[in-house]
Motif scaffolding. Sequence first.
Motif, short mmCIF file in Angstrom:
data_model
loop_
_atom_site.label_atom_id
_atom_site.label_comp_id
_atom_site.label_asym_id
_atom_site.label_seq_id
_atom_site.Cartn_x
_atom_site.Cartn_y
_atom_site.Cartn_z
N GLY A 1 -1.16 5.86 24.87
CA GLY A 1 -1.38 6.08 23.45
C GLY A 1 -2.18 4.95 22.86
N GLU A 2 -2.31 4.93 21.55
CA GLU A 2 -3.12 3.91 20.89
C GLU A 2 -2.53 2.52 21.08
OE1 GLU A 2 -3.98 4.77 16.85
OE2 GLU A 2 -4.91 6.69 17.27
N SER A 3 -3.42 1.54 21.20
CA SER A 3 -3.01 0.16 21.45
C SER A 3 -3.21 -0.68 20.20
CB SER A 3 -3.84 -0.42 22.60
OG SER A 3 -3.62 -1.80 22.74
N LYS A 4 -2.31 -1.61 19.98
CA LYS A 4 -2.44 -2.53 18.85
C LYS A 4 -3.34 -3.73 19.14
CE LYS A 4 0.22 -0.18 16.15
NZ LYS A 4 -0.37 0.57 15.03
N PRO A 5 -3.31 -4.30 20.38
CA PRO A 5 -4.18 -5.46 20.63
C PRO A 5 -5.65 -5.14 20.40
CG PRO A 5 -2.57 -5.21 22.38
CD PRO A 5 -2.49 -3.97 21.54
N SER A 6 -6.40 -6.11 19.97
CA SER A 6 -7.80 -5.90 19.64
C SER A 6 -8.68 -5.76 20.88
CB SER A 6 -8.32 -7.06 18.78
OG SER A 6 -8.17 -8.28 19.47
N ASN A 7 -8.17 -6.19 22.05
CA ASN A 7 -9.02 -6.15 23.25
C ASN A 7 -8.85 -4.87 24.04
OD1 ASN A 7 -6.43 -6.66 24.15
ND2 ASN A 7 -7.07 -8.09 25.75
N ALA A 8 -8.09 -3.91 23.51
CA ALA A 8 -7.91 -2.64 24.20
C ALA A 8 -7.68 -1.55 23.17
CB ALA A 8 -6.72 -2.71 25.15
N HIS A 9 -8.24 -0.37 23.43
CA HIS A 9 -8.05 0.76 22.52
C HIS A 9 -6.77 1.52 22.83
CE1 HIS A 9 -11.97 0.28 20.64
NE2 HIS A 9 -12.50 0.16 21.85
N GLY B 1 -23.86 5.70 17.95
CA GLY B 1 -24.34 5.05 16.73
C GLY B 1 -23.33 4.13 16.07
N ALA B 2 -22.23 3.82 16.76
CA ALA B 2 -21.22 2.93 16.19
C ALA B 2 -21.58 1.47 16.42
CB ALA B 2 -19.85 3.22 16.80
N THR B 3 -20.98 0.59 15.63
CA THR B 3 -21.16 -0.85 15.80
C THR B 3 -20.37 -1.28 17.02
OG1 THR B 3 -21.28 -1.06 13.39
CG2 THR B 3 -20.93 -3.09 14.68
N LEU B 4 -21.04 -1.83 18.02
CA LEU B 4 -20.41 -2.05 19.32
C LEU B 4 -19.18 -2.94 19.27
CD1 LEU B 4 -23.28 -2.24 21.94
CD2 LEU B 4 -21.37 -0.65 21.86
N ASP B 5 -19.20 -3.98 18.47
CA ASP B 5 -18.06 -4.89 18.44
C ASP B 5 -17.09 -4.57 17.31
OD1 ASP B 5 -19.67 -5.64 16.37
OD2 ASP B 5 -19.75 -7.77 16.87
N ASP B 6 -17.26 -3.40 16.68
CA ASP B 6 -16.36 -3.06 15.58
C ASP B 6 -16.23 -1.54 15.41
OD1 ASP B 6 -14.64 -3.36 13.48
OD2 ASP B 6 -16.15 -4.02 12.04
N PHE B 7 -15.60 -0.92 16.42
CA PHE B 7 -15.31 0.51 16.32
C PHE B 7 -13.88 0.74 16.79
CE2 PHE B 7 -16.69 0.08 20.71
CZ PHE B 7 -15.87 0.96 21.41
N THR C 1 -14.60 5.86 15.38
CA THR C 1 -14.77 5.44 13.99
C THR C 1 -15.59 4.16 13.94
OG1 THR C 1 -12.64 6.38 13.35
CG2 THR C 1 -13.59 4.73 11.88
N ASP C 2 -16.68 4.19 13.23
CA ASP C 2 -17.46 2.99 12.99
C ASP C 2 -16.81 2.26 11.82
OD1 ASP C 2 -19.91 1.30 13.30
OD2 ASP C 2 -20.26 2.00 11.24
N ASN C 3 -16.17 1.15 12.10
CA ASN C 3 -15.36 0.48 11.09
C ASN C 3 -16.15 -0.04 9.89
OD1 ASN C 3 -12.98 1.00 12.50
ND2 ASN C 3 -13.18 -0.86 13.72
N PRO C 4 -17.33 -0.65 10.08
CA PRO C 4 -18.07 -1.14 8.90
C PRO C 4 -18.42 -0.04 7.89
CG PRO C 4 -18.94 -2.16 10.88
CD PRO C 4 -17.98 -1.09 11.34
N THR D 1 -17.10 5.62 8.98
CA THR D 1 -17.55 6.98 9.29
C THR D 1 -17.26 7.32 10.74
OG1 THR D 1 -19.77 6.20 9.85
CG2 THR D 1 -19.38 6.91 7.57
N THR D 2 -17.16 8.60 11.02
CA THR D 2 -16.95 9.07 12.39
C THR D 2 -18.30 9.30 13.04
OG1 THR D 2 -14.85 10.12 11.86
CG2 THR D 2 -16.00 10.89 13.83
N LYS D 3 -18.47 8.72 14.21
CA LYS D 3 -19.70 8.91 14.99
C LYS D 3 -19.38 9.80 16.19
CE LYS D 3 -21.98 5.93 12.43
NZ LYS D 3 -23.11 6.33 11.57
#
Length: 457
Positions: free
Chosen positions: A137-145, A235-241, A263-266, A269-271
């Motif tokens: 399922g979804e992960s809380k740590p920032s280094n894994a989705h 089209g998402a921001t690579l270090d912030d999706f 989701t492109d966080n900046p 929007t959904t890409k």
Amino acid sequence: MESMKPLVLSKVVENDLCIGCGACVQTCPSKALNVDWNSYGFLIATSNENQCDEGGSCIEVCPFNPEPGPGYKNEDGLAADFLAEAPNYHLQMGRYHALYVGYSHKHRVTSSSGGVATFVYEKLFDKGLIDHVVTVGESKPSNAHYQYKIVSNKNDLLSISKTRYHPVTLATALQEIKQLEGRVAISGIGCFIKAIRLAQDKDPVLKDKIAFLVGIICGGVKSKFFTDYLAGRAGATLDDFSNPEYRVKEPSSTAIDYGFSCTDNPSKTTKLIKMREVGDMWGSGLFKANACDFCDDVTTELADISLGDAWLKPYNQDGSGHNVIISRSNIADQILHDGLKSGELDLEYLSQEQFLASQQGSFNHRHDGMSTRLALVKGDGYVVPPKRIEKIDLPIYLKLVQRLRRHTRSRSLEVWAEYKDPVEFDRRMKVELLKLKLATRLSHAVRKAKKVSGTKS
């Protein structure tokens, strides 16, 4: 005194065979192992500050142990212990009760394919056979989705109902299972399920606690680079999706016409990008773990139930999704029969030939090409695990495809690690992918011609 290196590192990791399952971590008596990210976007076993006693327990549960001892059990041996009640056996599919294709009416829409896994978990809860589900399922740590998580309420099953093509590990989950009250069901791909069975074979607590295994038929473990690449192409921001979804269905189209979204966080929007726009990410071996080339378990043979995509006409023409299903234990087959009787499942029986055809590409690569890949790596001095596949001497054009796939796999990881840019990646991989495409087309043409002429290929 210099600390001793755990065997799983010297024999498995150094031969690039670690898949990151983490079974070794909970088995190691000296707690000398962790699972961490490597430079190519995979989770692998690593050593920590604890002193290794070199007892060898860690490697006994490794699904890719290249030098197993005399007591080692391969998939056939483990199936004889854990799935002895299954009345049927097939060399390529293992032990089983029956073969099906179908879907869950309730869970199909919210699942990557037919929703049968979620249906099975729900019924296991209802029957009181499990108290928890351990799955991705979804992960809380920032280094894994994504990560393995524990769900203890059937109403929360929707949060873990989709396929995730992202590296995960069972290291923490297996340790937590021992502390849980009640019994659990776990989902996993073939190598993870094998690691669990090996661990159960050694540990009576895990054998008692783990009541049911759901096997996901796998086309190969992808590096987290795969997710980054798709996000960049979308089209998402690579270090912030966030929220990568790998199987966005198109119900009005075909099963293969799915997309990737995030989701492109900046921009909030959904890409989305259709997978057909990025080419063949599976047959080419892009971003795939090396260990996957030395796995001969196409159908997750050691699970209670094995589930995959129905890449078979007419089912693959339905974009809503179908599962191909192998029931391997009595309880799994009973749950399916009950679901068919109640109308909750839409199921049809499959013949062996139909099921094999639904996964034919994987059988061609994983079984027929195994001998060629073993020879390639042994020639380079690497150690590889023993395999059940009889030696097949491929014709030169198929050996060429295997060589090019191996090169494409490793080159894709090197290029992304250096550039981390989808445009540059596509430019630098263009020649390698073109060579592989031409060789593959040639092999298909030759085999087709031989089939028409009746010549043995």
